[in-house]
Design a protein around this motif. Structure first.
Motif, short mmCIF file in Angstrom:
data_model
loop_
_atom_site.label_atom_id
_atom_site.label_comp_id
_atom_site.label_asym_id
_atom_site.label_seq_id
_atom_site.Cartn_x
_atom_site.Cartn_y
_atom_site.Cartn_z
N THR A 44 -10.58 3.98 -1.16
CA THR A 44 -10.75 3.23 -0.24
C THR A 44 -10.81 1.85 -0.37
OG1 THR A 44 -13.01 3.37 -1.08
CG2 THR A 44 -12.52 5.00 0.64
N ARG A 54 0.80 -1.03 0.04
CA ARG A 54 0.04 0.09 0.05
C ARG A 54 0.76 1.28 -0.03
NH1 ARG A 54 -2.05 3.54 3.46
NH2 ARG A 54 -4.21 4.43 3.24
N SER A 93 -4.45 7.01 -1.95
CA SER A 93 -3.86 5.88 -1.60
C SER A 93 -4.00 4.87 -2.89
CB SER A 93 -4.10 5.46 -0.37
OG SER A 93 -5.68 4.97 -0.37
N ASP A 115 -7.30 0.62 0.71
CA ASP A 115 -7.30 0.49 2.03
C ASP A 115 -8.20 -0.80 2.63
OD1 ASP A 115 -6.30 3.16 2.44
OD2 ASP A 115 -8.30 4.00 2.63
#
Length: 76
Positions: A59, A19, A26, A62
């Motif tokens: 998201t 990540r 991200s 994540d």
């Protein structure tokens, strides 16, 4: 969007996701392997493994980083 092609790939994560944070958000990436098993004359035979590099953003990145580990079955 009528001319787009969609595919679904089922396999196993080959490594833990990596990540990264950037100024634009991200992202996460991981490799997955898919080995087809077909029935042959002498029983089942594994075909060569196909490898895919998967990258997800925002998201979803994540969620992937928290929930996928090496060896997990994945559906992409």
């Amino acid at each position: 969007m009528a001319n787009e092609t969609f595919i679904t790939v089922r396999g196993n994560a080959a490594k833990d996701p990596e990540r990264r944070e950037t100024r634009n958000g991200s992202w996460a990436r991981f490799s997955m392997g898919v080995t087809a098993r077909v029935r042959g004359d002498d029983g089942y035979v594994d075909r060569p493994t196909q490898w895919f590099e998967i990258r997800v953003y925002g998201t979803q990145a994540d969620n992937v980083a928290r929930s996928i580990t090496k060896g997990c079955p994945v559906l992409v």
